[in-house]
Design a protein around this motif. Structure first.
Motif, PDB file in Angstrom:
ATOM      1  N   THR A   1      -2.655  -1.631  -3.443  1.00 56.18           N
ATOM      2  CA  THR A   1      -4.003  -1.214  -2.724  1.00 56.18           C
ATOM      3  C   THR A   1      -3.978   0.240  -2.708  1.00 56.18           C
ATOM      4  OG1 THR A   1      -2.925  -0.770  -0.557  1.00 56.18           O
ATOM      5  CG2 THR A   1      -4.630  -3.626  -1.869  1.00 56.18           C
TER       6      THR A   1
ATOM      7  N   MET B   1     -11.300  -5.875  -2.332  1.00 60.64           N
ATOM      8  CA  MET B   1     -10.716  -4.646  -3.216  1.00 60.64           C
ATOM      9  C   MET B   1     -11.071  -5.727  -4.700  1.00 60.64           C
ATOM     10  SD  MET B   1      -8.409  -2.276  -1.891  1.00 60.64           S
ATOM     11  CE  MET B   1      -8.645  -1.094  -2.648  1.00 60.64           C
TER      12      MET B   1
ATOM     13  N   SER C   1      -7.965   1.964  -4.890  1.00 60.64           N
ATOM     14  CA  SER C   1      -8.839   2.513  -3.908  1.00 60.64           C
ATOM     15  C   SER C   1      -8.240   4.058  -4.332  1.00 60.64           C
ATOM     16  CB  SER C   1      -8.075   3.346  -2.327  1.00 60.64           C
ATOM     17  OG  SER C   1      -6.707   3.919  -2.590  1.00 60.64           O
TER      18      SER C   1
ATOM     19  N   ARG D   1     -12.055  -0.097   6.958  1.00 59.25           N
ATOM     20  CA  ARG D   1     -13.680  -0.351   5.810  1.00 59.25           C
ATOM     21  C   ARG D   1     -14.243  -1.521   5.792  1.00 59.25           C
ATOM     22  NH1 ARG D   1     -15.921   2.165   1.325  1.00 59.25           N
ATOM     23  NH2 ARG D   1     -16.626   0.756  -0.211  1.00 59.25           N
ATOM     24  N   TYR D   2     -12.959  -2.854   5.624  1.00 60.52           N
ATOM     25  CA  TYR D   2     -13.128  -4.093   5.300  1.00 60.52           C
ATOM     26  C   TYR D   2     -12.884  -4.805   7.136  1.00 60.52           C
ATOM     27  CZ  TYR D   2     -13.123  -2.492   0.717  1.00 60.52           C
ATOM     28  OH  TYR D   2     -12.545  -2.241  -0.761  1.00 60.52           O
TER      29      TYR D   2
ATOM     30  N   LEU E   1      -8.625   1.562   4.913  1.00 57.72           N
ATOM     31  CA  LEU E   1      -8.978  -0.358   4.233  1.00 57.72           C
ATOM     32  C   LEU E   1      -8.702  -0.929   5.538  1.00 57.72           C
ATOM     33  CD1 LEU E   1      -6.258   0.197   1.044  1.00 57.72           C
ATOM     34  CD2 LEU E   1      -8.689   0.602   1.124  1.00 57.72           C
TER      35      LEU E   1
ATOM     36  N   HIS F   1       0.911  -1.061   0.360  1.00 57.84           N
ATOM     37  CA  HIS F   1       0.093  -0.143   0.089  1.00 57.84           C
ATOM     38  C   HIS F   1       0.634   1.198   0.115  1.00 57.84           C
ATOM     39  CE1 HIS F   1      -3.785   2.567   0.905  1.00 57.84           C
ATOM     40  NE2 HIS F   1      -2.633   3.345   1.256  1.00 57.84           N
TER      41      HIS F   1
ATOM     42  N   ASN G   1      -7.697   7.413   0.879  1.00 58.29           N
ATOM     43  CA  ASN G   1      -6.935   5.965   0.495  1.00 58.29           C
ATOM     44  C   ASN G   1      -5.863   5.390   1.341  1.00 58.29           C
ATOM     45  OD1 ASN G   1      -7.091   9.037  -2.199  1.00 58.29           O
ATOM     46  ND2 ASN G   1      -8.800   6.521  -2.205  1.00 58.29           N
TER      47      ASN G   1
ATOM     48  N   VAL H   1      -7.496  -7.869   2.740  1.00 62.09           N
ATOM     49  CA  VAL H   1      -8.259  -6.018   2.085  1.00 62.09           C
ATOM     50  C   VAL H   1      -7.982  -6.574   0.011  1.00 62.09           C
ATOM     51  CG1 VAL H   1      -7.876  -3.697   1.580  1.00 62.09           C
ATOM     52  CG2 VAL H   1      -7.651  -4.894   3.754  1.00 62.09           C
TER      53      VAL H   1
END
Length: 810
Positions: free
Chosen positions: A340, A402, A344, A360-361, A357, A317, A352, A398
């Motif tokens: 990633t 995605m 995003s 969110r997940y 992330l 990331h 981002n 993640v």
């Protein structure tokens, strides 16, 4: 007893008087304001006590926050600053005394005592942000090379696995050299075509398994109290060559198709930076590689076999920094990169970051305070170990989520787009950053000057191109260069050698001696304190260079001022017969103190006669009496007053008076409808007037007498110097009334225009003898409706001094 008390009182008298003389807080401020040396000494004592408090905090491993001397000395702040720390120390002392007396069993020592001192919220303790530990790079086999004149290079000692072209391949059409550099987003980078895996990165397609729909499976959460536990999944701390080889074998397995990678970096106590940890996760376990171990660091290159494999995907990331750090410290490269961050951006998320992330997940909130922690600490506190392992423990989940969204929205094309956007990141090449003389980089000297230079910096920013730099700006550039050179030699960050605030302060107050530099540089800046001689030498050299260039500019300006163009006034005395010799040039000009043309314009210019060509025709010298002109003509009489004008010739005066008389006679003739001494020139007929009009009355005796005067009233019409007069009939309303004409004729005597010395001698009527408004009963007779008077406030006549009625104006 009484005698004993008196003896004690006498003994304490001197101490009491001395204590009364000691200054309190108010007295200290007063003495500091009037005595700079006392203020500096007090500042040094304050800094020393502050450093002592910080060292005591590190010794007892109890945080005291950012306590200052005021927090320690003032009772109202003492409890909040250090009172809690002292209470905790006293409680530990009671526990130890109970254990020593046998009233309590002796507790086993904690595995990591530093982890107990990390607060759950707020700023991290200082010993976690800047640990006072030996520098690991001093024990490395391959020491950092910070020389600016030597390009960075790290040869692949284990060859180039998974190669499509041989190592060292260069396309002849590229036309690049080993030292080719570009300015990238994160500093200076090498040309991407210098990457040994540039061809493989560009030509390797995404693996087929990355384009298939995933089956996401959330990983088991980690235990906060036991982050090194292997219950969720296997965990290995790689701190030896054997463990590194075992990790390499696992990553090369065919079942391992995705590898999650993250790095922890340190940049304060090293010039180029230092990779302190490398976290690696697969679907079968987590590994944290201790890259500060020398044998691990020297042999980490063996992981290239899996990192560059065309069938394996490396998930990172925001890998712009990580890719460069992997090359610089470990000799590792990446081919199939799935960033990633770019995924995003393609999915158009509101944020981002990796923390977003994970939230969110997984509904996991990462503690981002540890991004700024000192990752050289060994052993790691459990909170830092938990944070490091969490970054990659859930990153593959993640990645699956995605990809699932990308396939749902755009199909395999969307996943391929993420791989394409990640290729420029994977192609980055590390290059050493040389000191920038322009200084426009993010950490350049000009950027620092414009940010912290104040009004002088803003003035230099608005200056015209080509304007010389000021003394302070030049010193900022030189001190910035000195700091960069010292940081390279000591392998310390420039900020650690000299913070920006200290650098700007030295530029505004440059130290000219070693003693001044030692007093103005804080004692905790050890590198700067060791290099005071070179610092003072750099300052003195820059000061001398600035003064030398300023003197050259002054002398050049003075020389240009002497060499004036032909149109300049100074040419008059340069070409004159008495032009000054070089020895007569003003001494101030010879010494270079006059630096403007204006200071030279008045040197001997007006003492010389003007040239003949200039004196005869130039407008500038028109009317100027020079010495030569004065010799040719007698000097004119000097006037004493503005009204003392020379009498003109008689002929123009006579012709003007005759023309005035002719106009007056013609006006009177038109008034009565008859010709009185007018010329026979053809005139336009006038309209007949009514006899009953009250405006027409017989002329008065004075008017009749004036008309019968034997003096000529008109010049012949054939005269060349008299203009023909054409009378024009006036409107009846514009003619003055008979009463006003009688008063005027009776009160104004005759005036001889020919013999009068001035028009100011003419007599006036009583109503015109003053410009002030008439008062009392001298009001003019009312003739019909008078026009509306203007407002004094709007017309500018606020005081009412002047007559405001339009009826009295002519």
């Amino acid at each position: 007893m009484e005698e004993r008390l008196q003896e004690v009182s006498r003994a304490l008298s001197a101490a009491t008087q001395t204590a009364a003389l000691l200054p309190d807080a108010t007295d200290l401020d007063f003495h500091s304001s009037i005595d700079p040396s006392f203020k500096r000494a007090l500042g040094r004592v304050t800094e020393g006590l502050g450093a002592l408090i910080e060292r005591m905090s590190e010794w007892v491993e109890v945080p005291v926050g950012d306590a200052s001397i005021d927090d320690v000395t003032q009772p109202s702040r003492f409890s909040a600053a250090v009172g809690d720390a002292i209470d905790r120390l006293l409680e530990q002392t009671d526990v130890y005394l109970d254990e020593y007396a046998g009233r309590r069993p002796v507790a086993a020592p904690a595995a990591d005592t530093a982890s107990a001192s990390i607060p759950s919220k707020g700023k991290l303790p200082r010993h976690l942000l800047q640990a006072n530990i030996p520098r690991p790079q001093d024990k490395f086999t391959t020491r950092p090379d910070n020389r600016a004149d030597a390009p960075w290079s790290r040869p692949l000692r284990r060859g180039k696995p998974n190669a499509q072209v041989p190592l060292g391949y260069r396309d002849p059409a590229w036309g690049i050299t080993e030292s080719s550099c570009v300015v990238g987003q994160y500093g200076v980078e090498g040309d991407a075509r210098l990457n040994p895996y540039h061809v493989e990165i560009q030509q390797t397609p995404p693996p087929l398994h990355s384009l298939r729909p995933p089956e996401p499976e959330a990983p088991k959460p980690l235990e906060m109290d036991a982050p090194d536990s292997s219950e969720p999944c296997p965990f290995v701390w790689v701190d030896s060559l054997a463990k590194l080889e075992a990790l390499a074998v696992h990553l090369e397995e065919e079942r391992v198709q995705e590898i999650a990678v993250d790095l922890e970096h340190h940049s304060l106590r090293t010039y180029a930076g230092l990779v302190s940890l490398m976290q690696i996760s697969t679907r079968w376990g987590d590994w944290i590689v201790d890259t500060l171990v020398d044998e691990v660091r020297e042999n980490a290159e063996m992981l290239n076999a899996s990192f560059t494999h065309p069938a394996k995907v490396l998930v990172l990331h925001g890998a712009d920094h990580d890719v460069l750090w992997l090359q610089r410290d470990l000799g590792l490269y990446v081919t199939n990169l799935f960033d990633t961050f770019h995924a995003s951006k393609l999915l158009q998320f509101g944020a981002n970051s990796l923390a977003y992330l994970l939230l969110r997940y997984l509904d996991f909130e990462a503690d981002k305070r540890f991004q700024m922690a000192d990752w050289r600490i060994r052993p790691l506190p459990k909170e830092m170990l938990f944070y490091a392992r969490s970054d990659t423990h859930s990153l593959l989940y993640v990645y699956d989520r995605m990809r699932e969204e990308l396939l749902a929205h755009g199909g395999p094309v969307s996943v391929k787009e993420v791989f394409e956007r990640s290729k420029p990141t994977a192609s980055k090449v590390y290059a050493k950053e040389a000191w920038d003389p322009v200084g426009d980089a993010r950490s350049g000297w000009r950027t620092l000057w414009l940010k912290m230079g104040g009004d002088l910096a803003r003035a230099s920013q608005d200056a015209l191109p080509g304007t010389p730099m000021g003394r302070e700006e030049r010193l900022v550039r030189r001190l910035h260069q000195w700091r960069d050179a010292a940081a390279r030699e000591e392998d310390e960050s420039p900020h650690y050698v000299m913070p920006p605030q200290v650098l700007i302060g030295l530029a505004f107050r440059p130290p000219m001696t070693v003693q001044e530099a030692a007093a103005r540089i804080p004692k905790n800046l050890a590198v700067a304190q060791r290099r005071l001689d070179s610092l003072v030498q750099a300052v003195n050299e820059e000061q001398a260079a600035y003064q030398s260039e300023a003197q050259k500019r002054v002398q050049s300006a003075a020389g240009d001022a002497w060499d004036l163009p032909e149109e300049d006034v100074g040419e008059a005395w340069q070409e004159g017969p008495s032009a000054p010799a070089p020895a007569e040039v003003p001494k101030a000009v010879q010494q270079g103190r006059l630096n403007t043309e204006s200071s030279l314009a008045d040197v001997r210019v007006w003492e010389q006669p003007a040239p003949a060509a200039v004196r005869d025709g130039a407008q500038l010298f028109r009317g100027l009496k020079t010495s030569e002109a004065g010799a040719a003509k007698p000097a004119a009489k000097k006037r004493k007053s503005l009204f003392d004008r020379s009498k003109p010739d008689e002929k123009p005066v006579e012709s003007t008076l005759q023309r005035i008389r002719a106009e007056c006679v013609q006006w009177l003739g038109g008034l009565f409808g008859q010709t009185v001494g007018v010329s026979t020139a053809k005139r336009e007929p006038t309209e007949p007037l009514e006899a009953s009009s009250p405006a027409w009355e017989a002329p008065s005796a004075s008017q009749t007498k004036r008309k019968a005067s034997p003096e000529p009233v008109a010049a012949p019409a054939e005269a060349d110097d008299v203009d023909a007069v054409v009378p024009v009939a006036k409107h009846p309303k514009s003619q003055p009334g008979p009463r006003a004409r009688k008063e005027t004729a009776a009160s104004v005597p005759e005036f001889d225009y020919g013999s009068a010395p001035s028009m100011l001698s003419a007599p006036r009527a009583p109503s015109e003898s003053s410009l002030l408004r008439a008062s009392g009963g001298t009001k003019a007779p009312k003739q019909g409706k008078a026009p509306k008077q203007r407002s004094n406030a709007r017309s500018g006549n606020r005081s009412g001094t002047f007559s405001g009625g339009r009826a009295g104006q002519r």
